[in-house]
Design a protein around this motif. Structure first.
Motif: not given
Length: 412
Positions: A187-205
Motif C-alpha cells: 500500500k505504501c506504493g499503490k496508495k502512497g503516503l500523506v503528509y501535512q506540511i505547515p508553512h509559516t508566512s514569515a521566518q520563525v527561528g
C-alpha cells in the motif's frame, strides 16, 4: 573492499553487524562502514585523498565513494579528520563532490518548511528544533517529490550527552517489512503516503519548521523579491509552485482520471490558507522506491515522528486532537495512506512493526569534532536523539546525475 594506502577501516562500538537482505549467501556488513586516515594528517592531504575517491574528470565509471556506499549499506562514517570549522567542511565537500559526468551537484530545495541557515558554501544548519525534541527516522525530505540523493553531516561541536544520529537501512527495512507486513509495503506504493506540511508566512527561528513561506527554497518567487507583489499575487505564485511540485511527482489533470495509476499520483497535493497568512500543504507521495544502483526496494518515508506523536497522545481517530499538560488543545495527525476520495489512517499495528525494526536495526552514531557522515538518501534513514549541552552538527545536500529513486507501485 580495499581503499588505498592512505585510508583504513576501523571498528566502532556503535556499528551494527547485519545483512541488508536476509538470507543464505547474502553478505554481512558492519553498518556504517567507519573509515579514517591511517596516521595523523593535515587538511590539504585529506582533501587530496578524498578527491581520489570522488568522481573523476574523464571516467564513466561510478566513483569509489558510490561503490563504497553500495557495498556497505549506504553510510560512510569518516573519523579522525582535521576539519575544525564549517569552512574546512565546505572545502571537504568540494573535494568529495568530484569532477566529470558523475560529479555531485548542490541540491536545490523546493517547498522546504525546515529553517536551515547558511553557514558556508554548501553548508547549512541542521534542524533547529529544541534539544529535547526527538526527530524520528526519515529519508531526507521524503515528504516531497524533490529530495536530495545524498546527505552529508559534519560535527563542529559534539553534544555534552546524548545527541547521537541514529541511522537505519531503508533497504533492510523493506526486506523485513515485506516479509512480516507485505500489505503495508504494497500500500505504501499503490496508495502512497500523506503528509501535512505547515508553512509559516514569515521566518520563525527556534522551532522545528519556521523557514518562511515566501523564500525561494519554499514556495516564494524564484527571484526572492515579493516587495512589489500584492497579497493576492503572492498567494497565486505560491499555489502555482505547489502545483508545479505536484507535477514533478507525477500528478496532472490527466493522471487524476487514470484509474490504473496509484492513489498518490491521481490525488496530488492540496493546500489551505490560515487567516494569519500561514499555509498548510498536503503532500501525497510514494512510500517505497527502487534504489537507483542496487535495484532493490527501499522504504522511503518520514512517518516515524508522526507515529510517535499519535502513539503518545492516542490520536488514532478523527479529529486527532488531545489535551496538553496545560489543558490546551493540540493535534497529532497519525500517518495516512493516500486515497482518491479520502485518505485513510494506517493501521497502528503496521506502524508498530516498522518502529520495531527501526529500533532493532538502528546504529547510534556518536560524534567527535571533525567527523563526517555520508548518507545515501535512497538507502538510509536517519533520526536524532535528544541531547544535553551544546551540539553543532552541520548539514549539506547533494544530487548526482542519474541517481534517482523511482517510485515502486508494488512490492517486488
Amino acid at each position: 573492499m580495499t581503499i588505498n594506502d592512505y585510508w583504513e577501516t576501523r571498528n566502532a562500538p556503535y556499528q551494527r553487524e547485519m545483512q541488508v537482505v536476509e538470507g543464505s549467501g547474502q553478505p554481512t556488513i558492519q553498518f556504517p562502514v567507519v573509515i579514517a586516515p591511517k596516521k595523523q594528517t593535515d587538511k590539504q592531504t585529506v582533501l587530496e585523498e578524498i578527491s581520489r575517491l570522488a568522481a573523476q574528470e574523464k571516467s564513466n565509471e561510478p566513483s569509489f565513494i558510490r561503490k563504497l556506499l553500495d557495498a556497505n549499506g549506504g553510510a560512510i562514517n569518516f573519523k579522525g579528520l582535521p576539519l575544525k570549522s564549517v569552512e574546512d567542511f565546505s572545502d571537504f565537500l568540494s573535494a568529495l563532490a568530484g569532477k566529470g559526468k558523475q560529479a555531485w551537484v548542490p541540491h536545490v530545495h523546493v517547498g522546504m518548511e525546515v529553517l536551515r541557515r547558511p553557514l558556508a558554501k554548501n553548508v547549512m544548519t541542521t534542524n533547529e528544533g529544541p534539544p529535547s525534541h526527538f526527530i524520528g527516522w526519515h529519508n531526507e525530505y521524503a515528504v516531497s517529490p524533490v529530495h536530495p540523493g545524498y546527505l552529508v553531516l559534519y560535527c563542529q561541536v559534539p553534544p555534552g550527552a546524548g545527541g547521537e544520529t541514529n541511522i537505519v537501512s531503508s533497504l533492510a527495512l523493506y526486506d523485513r517489512l515485506k516479509k512480516t507486513v507485505p500489505e503495508f509495503v504494497d500500500k505504501c506504493g499503490k496508495k502512497g503516503l500523506v503528509y501535512q506540511i505547515p508553512h509559516t508566512s514569515a521566518q520563525v527561528g527556534g522551532i522545528v519548521g519556521g523557514n518562511g513561506l515566501y523564500k525561494e527554497n519554499a514556495f516564494g518567487p524564484l527571484n526572492g523579491d515579493i516587495s512589489k507583489m500584492t497579497d493576492a499575487d503572492k498567494r497565486r505564485g505560491v499555489e502555482s509552485r505547489i502545483i508545479d511540485l505536484a507535477k514533478r511527482g507525477g500528478w496532472s489533470p490527466e493522471a487524476a482520471k487514470n484509474e490504473s495509476l496509484p492513489d498518490w499520483q491521481r490525488r496530488g497535493f492540496d493546500w489551505s490558507w490560515a487567516e494569519n497568512g500561514d499555509l498548510e500543504v498536503v503532500h501525497r507521495v510514494p512510500g517505497v522506491r527502487l534504489h537507483p544502483t542496487l535495484k532493490i526496494g527501499s522504504i522511503f518515508n518520514a512517518m516515524s515522528t508522526r507515529y510517535t506523536n499519535a502513539k503518545v497522545n492516542n490520536t488514532w481517530e478523527p479529529p486527532f486532537k488531545f489535551k496538553t499538560g496545560t489543558e490546551e488543545e493540540g493535534i497529532a495527525v497519525p500517518p495516512h495512506f493516500a486515497g482518491v476520495e479520502k485518505d485513510e489512517v494506517i493501521p497502528k499495528e503496521w506502524l508498530e512493526e516498522m518502529d520495531k525494526y527501526q529500533h532493532a536495526l538502528g546504529s547510534d552514531v556518536t560524534w567527535e569534532v571533525g567527523d563526517v557522515l555520508v548518507i545515501d538518501n535512497f538507502a538510509v534513514q536517519h533520526a536524532r536523539w535528544a541531547w544535553e549541552g551544546d551540539r553543532k552538527i552541520r548539514a549539506s545536500f547533494w544530487d548526482e546525475p542519474g541517481i534517482i529513486g523511482e517510485p515502486l507501485t508494488s512490492a517486488a
